[in-house]
Design a protein around this motif. Structure first.
Motif, PDB file in Angstrom:
ATOM      1  N   UNK A 234       0.854  -1.189   0.000  1.00 17.28           N
ATOM      2  CA  UNK A 234       0.000   0.000   0.000  1.00 17.28           C
ATOM      3  C   UNK A 234       0.889   1.238   0.000  1.00 17.28           C
ATOM      4  N   UNK A 235       0.580   2.178  -0.882  1.00 21.12           N
ATOM      5  CA  UNK A 235       1.359   3.407  -0.951  1.00 21.12           C
ATOM      6  C   UNK A 235       1.358   4.125   0.399  1.00 21.12           C
ATOM      7  N   UNK A 236       2.538   4.535   0.841  1.00 20.00           N
ATOM      8  CA  UNK A 236       2.667   5.299   2.070  1.00 20.00           C
ATOM      9  C   UNK A 236       2.723   4.471   3.330  1.00 20.00           C
ATOM     10  N   UNK A 237       2.490   3.168   3.235  1.00 21.43           N
ATOM     11  CA  UNK A 237       2.488   2.322   4.432  1.00 21.43           C
ATOM     12  C   UNK A 237       3.912   2.111   4.930  1.00 21.43           C
ATOM     13  N   UNK A 238       4.096   2.233   6.237  1.00 20.95           N
ATOM     14  CA  UNK A 238       5.392   1.966   6.860  1.00 20.95           C
ATOM     15  C   UNK A 238       5.423   0.598   7.521  1.00 20.95           C
ATOM     16  N   UNK A 239       4.251   0.042   7.795  1.00 17.68           N
ATOM     17  CA  UNK A 239       4.142  -1.306   8.355  1.00 17.68           C
ATOM     18  C   UNK A 239       2.702  -1.776   8.183  1.00 17.68           C
ATOM     19  N   UNK A 240       2.458  -2.991   8.630  1.00 13.90           N
ATOM     20  CA  UNK A 240       1.118  -3.563   8.517  1.00 13.90           C
ATOM     21  C   UNK A 240       0.778  -4.261   9.830  1.00 13.90           C
ATOM     22  N   UNK A 241      -0.529  -4.451  10.080  1.00 15.36           N
ATOM     23  CA  UNK A 241      -0.985  -5.197  11.248  1.00 15.36           C
ATOM     24  C   UNK A 241      -1.876  -6.329  10.775  1.00 15.36           C
ATOM     25  N   UNK A 242      -1.654  -7.487  11.362  1.00 10.23           N
ATOM     26  CA  UNK A 242      -2.342  -8.698  10.929  1.00 10.23           C
ATOM     27  C   UNK A 242      -3.048  -9.337  12.109  1.00 10.23           C
ATOM     28  N   UNK A 243      -4.302  -9.722  11.884  1.00  9.75           N
ATOM     29  CA  UNK A 243      -5.073 -10.461  12.883  1.00  9.75           C
ATOM     30  C   UNK A 243      -5.705 -11.675  12.232  1.00  9.75           C
ATOM     31  N   UNK A 244      -5.800 -12.762  12.998  1.00  6.37           N
ATOM     32  CA  UNK A 244      -6.375 -14.003  12.486  1.00  6.37           C
ATOM     33  C   UNK A 244      -7.166 -14.653  13.605  1.00  6.37           C
ATOM     34  N   UNK A 245      -8.390 -15.071  13.287  1.00  6.51           N
ATOM     35  CA  UNK A 245      -9.215 -15.700  14.306  1.00  6.51           C
ATOM     36  C   UNK A 245     -10.206 -16.670  13.713  1.00  6.51           C
ATOM     37  N   UNK A 246     -10.945 -17.328  14.580  1.00  8.85           N
ATOM     38  CA  UNK A 246     -11.919 -18.335  14.152  1.00  8.85           C
ATOM     39  C   UNK A 246     -13.335 -17.782  14.114  1.00  8.85           C
ATOM     40  N   UNK A 247     -13.487 -16.484  14.355  1.00  4.46           N
ATOM     41  CA  UNK A 247     -14.773 -15.802  14.227  1.00  4.46           C
ATOM     42  C   UNK A 247     -14.543 -14.506  13.462  1.00  4.46           C
ATOM     43  N   UNK A 248     -15.569 -13.931  12.823  1.00  6.67           N
ATOM     44  CA  UNK A 248     -15.388 -12.654  12.122  1.00  6.67           C
ATOM     45  C   UNK A 248     -14.804 -11.596  13.061  1.00  6.67           C
ATOM     46  N   UNK A 249     -13.707 -10.975  12.621  1.00  2.86           N
ATOM     47  CA  UNK A 249     -13.033  -9.992  13.458  1.00  2.86           C
ATOM     48  C   UNK A 249     -12.212 -10.582  14.580  1.00  2.86           C
ATOM     49  N   UNK A 250     -12.101 -11.912  14.621  1.00  2.00           N
ATOM     50  CA  UNK A 250     -11.431 -12.576  15.733  1.00  2.00           C
ATOM     51  C   UNK A 250      -9.923 -12.389  15.742  1.00  2.00           C
ATOM     52  N   UNK A 251      -9.350 -12.470  16.935  1.00  2.00           N
ATOM     53  CA  UNK A 251      -7.896 -12.330  17.118  1.00  2.00           C
ATOM     54  C   UNK A 251      -7.340 -13.450  17.988  1.00  2.00           C
ATOM     55  N   UNK A 252      -8.063 -14.577  18.083  1.00  2.00           N
ATOM     56  CA  UNK A 252      -7.648 -15.635  18.992  1.00  2.00           C
ATOM     57  C   UNK A 252      -6.441 -16.418  18.480  1.00  2.00           C
ATOM     58  N   UNK A 253      -6.089 -16.278  17.204  1.00  2.00           N
ATOM     59  CA  UNK A 253      -4.906 -16.956  16.670  1.00  2.00           C
ATOM     60  C   UNK A 253      -3.737 -15.980  16.568  1.00  2.00           C
ATOM     61  N   UNK A 254      -3.965 -14.833  15.947  1.00  2.00           N
ATOM     62  CA  UNK A 254      -2.959 -13.764  15.855  1.00  2.00           C
ATOM     63  C   UNK A 254      -3.649 -12.458  16.219  1.00  2.00           C
ATOM     64  N   UNK A 255      -3.061 -11.713  17.124  1.00  2.00           N
ATOM     65  CA  UNK A 255      -3.693 -10.505  17.651  1.00  2.00           C
ATOM     66  C   UNK A 255      -2.904  -9.258  17.260  1.00  2.00           C
ATOM     67  N   UNK A 256      -3.295  -8.609  16.158  1.00  2.00           N
ATOM     68  CA  UNK A 256      -2.712  -7.344  15.711  1.00  2.00           C
ATOM     69  C   UNK A 256      -1.181  -7.398  15.656  1.00  2.00           C
ATOM     70  N   UNK A 257      -0.682  -8.415  14.994  1.00  2.00           N
ATOM     71  CA  UNK A 257       0.760  -8.584  14.835  1.00  2.00           C
ATOM     72  C   UNK A 257       1.304  -7.535  13.867  1.00  2.00           C
ATOM     73  N   UNK A 258       2.330  -6.783  14.286  1.00  2.00           N
ATOM     74  CA  UNK A 258       2.970  -5.808  13.407  1.00  2.00           C
ATOM     75  C   UNK A 258       3.933  -6.525  12.471  1.00  2.00           C
ATOM     76  N   UNK A 259       3.837  -6.213  11.183  1.00  2.00           N
ATOM     77  CA  UNK A 259       4.660  -6.866  10.163  1.00  2.00           C
ATOM     78  C   UNK A 259       5.322  -5.789   9.316  1.00  2.00           C
ATOM     79  N   UNK A 260       6.622  -5.900   9.125  1.00  2.00           N
ATOM     80  CA  UNK A 260       7.346  -5.001   8.237  1.00  2.00           C
ATOM     81  C   UNK A 260       7.594  -5.725   6.920  1.00  2.00           C
ATOM     82  N   UNK A 261       6.701  -5.550   5.988  1.00  2.00           N
ATOM     83  CA  UNK A 261       6.782  -6.271   4.728  1.00  2.00           C
ATOM     84  C   UNK A 261       5.396  -6.658   4.271  1.00  2.00           C
ATOM     85  N   UNK A 262       5.322  -7.423   3.194  1.00  2.00           N
ATOM     86  CA  UNK A 262       4.024  -7.764   2.605  1.00  2.00           C
ATOM     87  C   UNK A 262       3.760  -9.267   2.663  1.00  2.00           C
TER      88      UNK A 262
END
Length: 439
Positions: A234-262
């Protein structure tokens, strides 16, 4: 004094609206130095190009009228013989082209310009005769047709600036015979780039747009338990945040993990469950904030290991003709090795079936359910701990059916393995249907 104050306020208000008008534009990768055949081809007499700009990439703050487009090229480039353009815009739900004839129909496009264009420095600026009402819900289609009967000779075959994007995000036709009719365009070629462009009339969000997740694809099925996750930058992005869960919007697997890269690979300790729906969200972060309103992407993991994954669990075939669809074939394992019973003709340990011969001939046919699976049939006697080769069959490639016929001995048990053709590399199996017919 009162009149002067009123005039001053009017002047400031006018300047304010002028500033707003200047800012009512969205720049998409206008600093790119790559060149390609979009929005038109300057190296062929005629061209027709469609490009898809996803809503996330446009990143407008609201619906509005698009009043023009600006494309970029080298200041020294010539487009004298590539300047007769017809431009169309449209909406589409798709983000890429499925084939070389998957054009957005002309009936779904609006002509916004027709006439001569000219180069001013490193720009071709097009002001629309009729503004296009962009709904800020769908993805934006930009189509351009070049109608001049000759070409421009430049240092590069093509001169317009493009930038890499997801696979098949533009569809290009270029040729020297006839002007293209958008109502029935010929087959083109799909490319993985798009035009650097300025979209006039829309105002961009200050916060970065939502990343477009590439893998796993939205609503994908049969995803491995340790998937590789990737998204478009994404243009202008300096990092990204990733969440993964077993329900819509869930974070029980990964909770707003900061990622430098794509891209992101799950840690060895984070293994997903079989046959489970997961919900993935990726946002972009910049100095102006974080993406807002990003949707979940959902995918489902592979089924559990099949009951006939090992020779000891071979499915018993007792009635003929026999037909079985192995929908969970992609979950099979190689059981720690390869089947080497047939000299110089081994194979992966895939899925197992067995039946008792009666002296008749039997035909075994395996039809893969996915083009990525290249099946091989292996037939053996003996027992699971000491297999004896009867024969193998692997004539076709990925997606091709395999058929072999054997002559049985009465009372002898036959084991059938359907696996990948490789004899030294563990390749995944896929879904397939097996048919066994007594002749």
């Amino acid at each position: 004094m009162v009149i002067l104050l009123i005039m001053k306020r009017i002047l400031l208000l006018s300047l304010f609206f002028v500033v707003l008008a200047v800012k009512a534009q969205i720049n998409i990768n206008i600093g790119s130095s790559n060149v390609g055949s979009a929005p038109i081809s300057s190296f062929f007499s005629y061209s027709y190009v469609q490009q898809i700009y996803p809503k996330q990439e446009v990143n407008a703050n609201a619906a509005g009228n698009i009043t023009g487009l600006t494309f970029y090229l080298d200041p020294s480039a010539l487009i004298t013989d590539s300047s007769n353009w017809t431009v169309y815009l449209g909406h589409t739900p798709k983000i890429s082209f499925a084939s070389n004839t998957d054009w957005v129909p002309a009936a779904e496009l609006t002509q916004v310009f027709a006439g001569a264009v000219s180069k001013n420095g490193n720009k071709v600026e097009i002001v629309f005769t009729t503004p296009f009402a962009y709904n800020n819900i769908d993805n934006l289609v930009v189509a351009a047709k070049e109608n001049s009967p000759s070409i421009d000779i430049n240092n590069f075959d093509e001169v317009f600036r493009v930038y890499p994007y997801i696979q098949n995000s533009a569809l290009v036709y270029k040729g020297d015979r006839n002007v293209v009719d958008p109502a029935s365009p010929p087959g083109g070629i799909r490319v993985d780039y798009k035009s650097a462009v300025t979209i006039s009339g829309l105002t961009t969000n200050l916060a970065p747009g939502c990343p477009l997740v590439i893998s796993p694809a939205n609503n994908a099925q049969f995803i491995p338990l340790s998937p590789s996750i990737s998204w478009q930058s994404v243009m202008g992005a300096t990092s990204y945040r990733l969440s993964l869960g077993t329900t819509p919007g869930g974070t029980d697997v990964i909770n707003h993990q900061t990622v430098n890269g794509v891209g992101y690979n799950l840690s060895p300790s984070t293994v997903l469950n079989n046959d489970t729906n997961y919900y993935l969200k990726v946002t972009a972060v910049s100095a102006n904030g974080e993406s807002l309103g990003c949707a979940d992407y959902t995918f489902k993991t592979i089924p559990p290991v099949p009951v006939n994954d090992a020779c000891s669990g071979a499915l018993q075939v007792s009635a003929f003709p026999y037909a079985y669809t192995q929908a969970d074939g992609m979950s099979s394992t190689n059981n720690g090795g390869f089947i080497l019973a047939c000299a110089n003709d081994g194979m992966n340990d895939g899925l197992w079936f067995k039946f008792t011969g009666d002296g008749s001939q039997y035909t075994i046919k395996v039809a893969p359910g996915v083009a990525s699976f290249d099946p091989k049939i292996g037939v053996y006697t003996g027992n699971c701990n000491s297999l004896v080769c009867v024969g193998t069959q692997d004539n076709g490639g990925g997606g091709s059916a395999e058929t072999m016929t054997i002559t049985t001995s009465a009372g002898t048990e036959y084991y059938i393995n359907v696996g990948s053709y490789e004899d030294s590399v563990d390749m995944p199996e896929g879904a397939f249907t097996i048919n066994i017919t007594k002749l």
